[in-house]
Scaffold this active site. Structure first.
Site, mmCIF file in Angstrom:
data_model
loop_
_atom_site.group_PDB
_atom_site.id
_atom_site.type_symbol
_atom_site.label_atom_id
_atom_site.label_comp_id
_atom_site.label_asym_id
_atom_site.label_seq_id
_atom_site.Cartn_x
_atom_site.Cartn_y
_atom_site.Cartn_z
ATOM 1 N N HIS A 71 5.464 -6.785 7.183
ATOM 2 C CA HIS A 71 5.431 -7.810 6.140
ATOM 3 C C HIS A 71 6.038 -7.350 4.822
ATOM 4 O O HIS A 71 6.211 -8.140 3.902
ATOM 5 C CB HIS A 71 4.001 -8.340 5.928
ATOM 6 C CG HIS A 71 3.086 -7.425 5.182
ATOM 7 N ND1 HIS A 71 2.137 -6.647 5.809
ATOM 8 C CD2 HIS A 71 2.948 -7.171 3.860
ATOM 9 C CE1 HIS A 71 1.453 -5.962 4.894
ATOM 10 N NE2 HIS A 71 1.934 -6.257 3.703
ATOM 11 N N ASP A 116 2.393 -5.490 12.874
ATOM 12 C CA ASP A 116 2.788 -5.295 11.479
ATOM 13 C C ASP A 116 3.300 -3.873 11.233
ATOM 14 O O ASP A 116 2.650 -3.072 10.558
ATOM 15 C CB ASP A 116 1.600 -5.621 10.560
ATOM 16 C CG ASP A 116 2.023 -5.833 9.118
ATOM 17 O OD1 ASP A 116 3.235 -5.856 8.845
ATOM 18 O OD2 ASP A 116 1.121 -5.978 8.261
ATOM 19 N N GLN A 203 -3.433 -4.438 -3.358
ATOM 20 C CA GLN A 203 -2.066 -4.872 -3.607
ATOM 21 C C GLN A 203 -1.188 -3.667 -3.947
ATOM 22 O O GLN A 203 -1.533 -2.869 -4.799
ATOM 23 C CB GLN A 203 -1.996 -5.858 -4.782
ATOM 24 C CG GLN A 203 -2.657 -7.190 -4.529
ATOM 25 C CD GLN A 203 -4.090 -7.232 -4.970
ATOM 26 O OE1 GLN A 203 -4.633 -6.237 -5.431
ATOM 27 N NE2 GLN A 203 -4.704 -8.388 -4.830
ATOM 28 N N GLY A 204 -0.056 -3.576 -3.277
ATOM 29 C CA GLY A 204 0.845 -2.460 -3.521
ATOM 30 C C GLY A 204 0.658 -1.308 -2.547
ATOM 31 O O GLY A 204 1.437 -0.362 -2.543
ATOM 32 N N ASP A 205 -0.371 -1.381 -1.710
ATOM 33 C CA ASP A 205 -0.613 -0.325 -0.720
ATOM 34 C C ASP A 205 -0.073 -0.688 0.659
ATOM 35 O O ASP A 205 -0.066 0.147 1.568
ATOM 36 C CB ASP A 205 -2.117 -0.041 -0.598
ATOM 37 C CG ASP A 205 -2.653 0.692 -1.811
ATOM 38 O OD1 ASP A 205 -1.926 1.534 -2.350
ATOM 39 O OD2 ASP A 205 -3.784 0.417 -2.224
ATOM 40 N N SER A 206 0.354 -1.931 0.833
ATOM 41 C CA SER A 206 0.885 -2.369 2.122
ATOM 42 C C SER A 206 1.888 -1.371 2.677
ATOM 43 O O SER A 206 2.739 -0.851 1.950
ATOM 44 C CB SER A 206 1.589 -3.724 1.967
ATOM 45 O OG SER A 206 0.680 -4.775 1.905
#
Length: 257
Positions: A71, A116, A203-206
């Site tokens: 993603h 993913d 958020q930002g760790d994906s």
């Protein structure tokens, strides 16, 4: 309803000076932080960690290949727009090594639910250790380590310094209950403090790795930061791509880059 619970957790897009959290999955929402409840990692502690310029994390699968989340990328093919930063815990350090991408390979069949994972080919190899991936489910329980430069609080901005935290395994049954049946048990793994929350990715760790020590004491990647409901909320563990499920596919894909 089921899809609405697939809250995308960890992707931030950096525009100019501002940081904006966006959902790159069809029906995703916010994710855990760089590690909400985390502490600063020491320089050289996790040398395989990579920060990607689109606002995601990753790990060095090979010296010139980064393993991240599907993603986080728009598709497969030639791509020179991504910059990978490695070698430092401080993103502003003059010692940071920055390498541009040449190609992206997103998991075949990825549609926003499961699968993913993605690989990013770098223009040149970097002189940092790689992170071995799990090829069996033997290490899919216990206590895991997560690390990243994502938000330290839900809705927050990316961090300058790499943060780390430990999170315990959450069973598929408990995770399935938490998310109303939206988990894909054969492809996803859950971790976090189900009863209390307080520690999670965000958020930002994906795309960043979830890892633990193997029997030989070496770091082994068992998960990829994928999705969840908010960050570090009680009752909602983080959901990670189960790396062992895709180990063979990842290896085959890497061989084509």
């Amino acid at each position: 309803m089921k899809q609405l619970l697939r809250a995308l957790k960890r992707c931030t897009v950096i525009a100019a000076v501002a940081l904006a959290t966006v959902s790159l999955q069809p029906t995703a929402s916010a994710a855990p932080a760089p590690v909400v409840g985390g502490t600063r990692a020491a320089q050289g502690e996790f040398p395989f960690m990579v920060r990607l310029s689109m606002g995601c994390g990753g790990a060095l699968y090979a010296k010139d290949i980064v393993l991240t989340a599907a993603h986080c990328v728009s598709g497969s093919g030639n791509n020179t727009s991504i910059v990978a930063t490695t070698g430092v815990v401080d993103l502003q350090s003059s010692a940071a090594v920055k390498v541009r991408s040449t190609k992206v390979l997103r998991a075949p069949g990825y549609n926003g639910t499961g699968k993913d994972w993605a690989l990013i080919k770098l223009a040149s190899p970097v002189n940092q250790p790689t992170l071995k991936i799990a090829t069996t489910t033997a290490y899919n329980q216990g206590t895991f380590t997560v690390a990243g430069w994502g938000a330290a609080t839900e809705g927050g901005g990316q961090q300058r310094y790499l943060l780390k935290a430990n999170v315990p395994y959450v069973s598929d049954a408990a995770c399935q209950d938490a998310y109303g049946g939206s988990l894909v048990p054969s492809e996803e793994l859950c971790a976090g403090y189900l009863a209390t929350g307080g520690v999670d990715t965000c958020q930002g760790d994906s795309g960043g790795p979830m890892f633990r020590k193997d029997n030989a004491g070496a770091w082994l990647q068992v998960g990829i930061v994928s999705w969840g409901e908010g960050c570090a909320r009680a009752g909602y563990p983080g959901v990670y791509t189960e790396v062992s499920t895709f180990a063979s596919a990842i290896a085959s894909a890497a061989a084509t880059l």
